[in-house]
Structure formats: C-alpha cells, structure tokens
Scaffold this motif. Sequence first.
Motif, mmCIF file in Angstrom:
data_model
loop_
_atom_site.group_PDB
_atom_site.id
_atom_site.type_symbol
_atom_site.label_atom_id
_atom_site.label_comp_id
_atom_site.label_asym_id
_atom_site.label_seq_id
_atom_site.Cartn_x
_atom_site.Cartn_y
_atom_site.Cartn_z
ATOM 1 N N PHE A 162 0.806 -1.224 0.000
ATOM 2 C CA PHE A 162 0.000 0.000 0.000
ATOM 3 C C PHE A 162 0.842 1.280 0.000
ATOM 4 C CE2 PHE A 162 -3.782 -2.221 0.124
ATOM 5 C CZ PHE A 162 -3.694 -3.249 1.045
ATOM 6 N N ALA A 163 2.149 1.090 -0.146
ATOM 7 C CA ALA A 163 3.039 2.262 -0.044
ATOM 8 C C ALA A 163 2.726 3.326 -1.082
ATOM 9 C CB ALA A 163 4.492 1.825 -0.159
ATOM 10 N N LYS A 164 2.296 2.893 -2.240
ATOM 11 C CA LYS A 164 2.046 3.854 -3.323
ATOM 12 C C LYS A 164 1.074 4.949 -2.895
ATOM 13 C CE LYS A 164 2.799 3.093 -8.090
ATOM 14 N NZ LYS A 164 4.157 2.785 -8.144
ATOM 15 N N ASN A 165 0.116 4.588 -2.048
ATOM 16 C CA ASN A 165 -0.854 5.584 -1.581
ATOM 17 C C ASN A 165 -0.410 6.278 -0.297
ATOM 18 O OD1 ASN A 165 -2.511 4.781 -3.684
ATOM 19 N ND2 ASN A 165 -3.295 3.072 -2.449
ATOM 20 N N ARG A 166 0.812 6.020 0.095
ATOM 21 C CA ARG A 166 1.314 6.613 1.344
ATOM 22 C C ARG A 166 2.613 7.385 1.147
ATOM 23 N NH1 ARG A 166 -1.454 4.528 5.412
ATOM 24 N NH2 ARG A 166 -2.472 2.522 5.100
ATOM 25 N N ILE A 167 3.185 7.314 -0.026
ATOM 26 C CA ILE A 167 4.444 8.043 -0.253
ATOM 27 C C ILE A 167 4.103 9.432 -0.790
ATOM 28 C CG2 ILE A 167 6.650 8.105 -1.474
ATOM 29 C CD1 ILE A 167 6.449 5.058 -1.762
ATOM 30 N N VAL A 168 4.571 10.433 -0.047
ATOM 31 C CA VAL A 168 4.323 11.820 -0.445
ATOM 32 C C VAL A 168 5.680 12.459 -0.743
ATOM 33 C CG1 VAL A 168 3.265 14.013 0.223
ATOM 34 C CG2 VAL A 168 2.415 11.872 1.218
ATOM 35 N N VAL A 169 5.804 13.084 -1.908
ATOM 36 C CA VAL A 169 7.081 13.739 -2.215
ATOM 37 C C VAL A 169 6.895 15.248 -2.368
ATOM 38 C CG1 VAL A 169 8.085 11.677 -3.292
ATOM 39 C CG2 VAL A 169 6.873 13.338 -4.716
ATOM 40 N N GLY A 170 7.971 15.966 -2.076
ATOM 41 C CA GLY A 170 7.940 17.429 -2.206
ATOM 42 C C GLY A 170 9.357 17.967 -2.276
#
Length: 208
Positions: A162-170
Amino acid sequence: MLDLIVQLKEEESLAELKSMLAEGVDHRDLLACFMEGMRRVGTKFETGVYFIAALIMAGEIMRSATEILRPYLKPGHPNNKGRVLIGTIEGDIHDLGKNLFALLLNCNGFEVIDLGVDVPVVNFLQKARELKPDAICISCVLTTSVEYLKDAVKVLADEFPFAKNRIVVGGTCLDARLAEYVGVSLWARDAAEGLKICQKIVHTNPAV
Ligand code: B12
C-alpha cells in the motif's frame, strides 16, 4: 523586506519580520516572502552573481525566520493525528523545507519521525518496517537526486503493497511531471499542501 532577504541582510530582514508580525501582518504572507527571497538568491547563484557562501547565508536567514514564525504555525484545533516518516533523499542535504513541513505536521498533531538528510532508501525501508507509518514523506530539492528518489519509491512500493498511496514527495525541484516520472501520485507543491495530503491519508486509509 524581500530586498533585505535577497541582499542577505540577516539582522535587518529578521528585525523587519518581527516588526511586521507585531503589526499584525499575516504570518503566511511573511513566510511566503522569505521563500521568494530564497528563490531569488537561488537564481542569483545560478546566474553566477552569488556563490556558495550566499546559499549558506540564505539558509541561515531562512532557519532563523522559521524559528521566529514557529509559534504562529500552531492551528486553532489540532486533529487527524497520525504517524509520518520523513527525510531528505540521498545526495541532498537541504533540510529547511523538510523541517518546515515537519513542524507543520507536528503542530497539527502528527507524530513525526525525521530521518534527517542524505537518507539512503535502506533507512526509509528499515524505519517503515519498524514503525508502520501512515505516510512516508520524502523531500527532494536537488535535480541530481531524482534518480535516488525514483529508486526509493520503487523499493518502498515493492516492499509495502500500500506504499504507493502513502508516499508523499515534495521539494523545489519537483513538479507534477517529475512526480509521475518517479512513480508517485502524491506530490505537494508546498508544506501546506503536504499537510492536507497527510490528513487525507489518515482519514481514508489509516495504517494498521
Ligand atoms: C539555502 C540553500 C542551500 C543551503 C541549504 C541549507 C539547508 N540546511 O537546507 C546549502 C548552502 C547547504 C545549499 C547547498 C547546495 N545547493 Co542549495 N539552495 C538553497 C536555496 C537558496 C534555498 C533553499 C531553501 O531552504 N528554501 C526555503 C524552503 C522553505 O523551501 P523549499 O526547500 O522549497 O521547501 C518548501 C517546499 O518545497 C516544500 N517541501 C520541501 N520538502 C518537502 C517534502 C515533502 C514531503 C513535502 C510535502 C513538501 C516539501 O515545503 C517547503 C515549504 O513550503 C535554494 C534556492 C531555491 N530556489 O530554493 C538553493 C538550491 C536548492 N540549491 C541548489 C544547489 C545547486 C546547491 C548545491 C549543489 C550548490 C553547490 N554547488 O554546492 C549544494 C548541494 C548540497 C547538497 N548535496 O545537497 C540549486 C538546486 C538546483 C536543482 N534543481 O538541482 C538551488 C535551486 C539554487 C539554484 N537556483 O541554483 N543550498
């Protein structure tokens, strides 16, 4: 105030910040002014007008401004508590944006585990396994670290379904196109947008 920041006049720009806060100027506008100042210093560096010492000086000004603004970042009603793992990607030692974002998360009731700067993917992986955070937030300011970011996203997504919906980049160098390139749908232009994304993750998809 913007001119003072761009001219790297630390004392004067910070004094101006304090006096404008005392006059009741919105802290968000003042923060935006410092960020614009950083952008302009960056452009002067890029065009050869300023050298590395100016970036260091600018970093110090931004750090002090963040400290002065810290008490103003507290919201009226904290909610949406969650756990966030955060760090700056490998090869990159910029941390002022990351720290500002971490501060905002903190002020909004999030537990923040900060892995620091120049973080290799293996560290993100180990901590994510151990702590099962609601979100994994990765800062990437340097274009030269984008490949590390892409790699990290792949490794984390392979390990955690489920990481794809939990990785936030900035981070300054990122935009929607680069976020897509590194394989992430959750990209934030600034810290406030990042906060909203994390709140949404916790709301719709809390970690178990
Ligand atoms: C200060 C500074 C430094 C300081 C950093 C001090 C520190 N402790 O961070 C020092 C002197 C160390 C430095 C070094 C270098 N720097 Co520098 N630096 C800057 C400068 C002037 C300001 C950056 C900053 O702090 N901005 C203020 C913060 C608050 O803004 P921010 O980082 O964008 O963060 C906001 C958002 O992006 C977001 N955000 C950030 N991270 C994350 C993460 C998540 C998950 C989310 C949701 C949001 C989020 O939230 C923040 C608030 O909204 C920028 C200019 C610029 N345009 O940004 C150049 C800049 C980033 N640096 C640059 C360069 C080239 C370098 C060096 C390679 C220079 C050199 N030749 O050595 C080295 C790299 C060292 C390394 N390995 O990392 C380039 C990068 C170009 C690129 N695209 O790759 C820039 C853009 C300057 C330029 N225009 O050329 N730098």
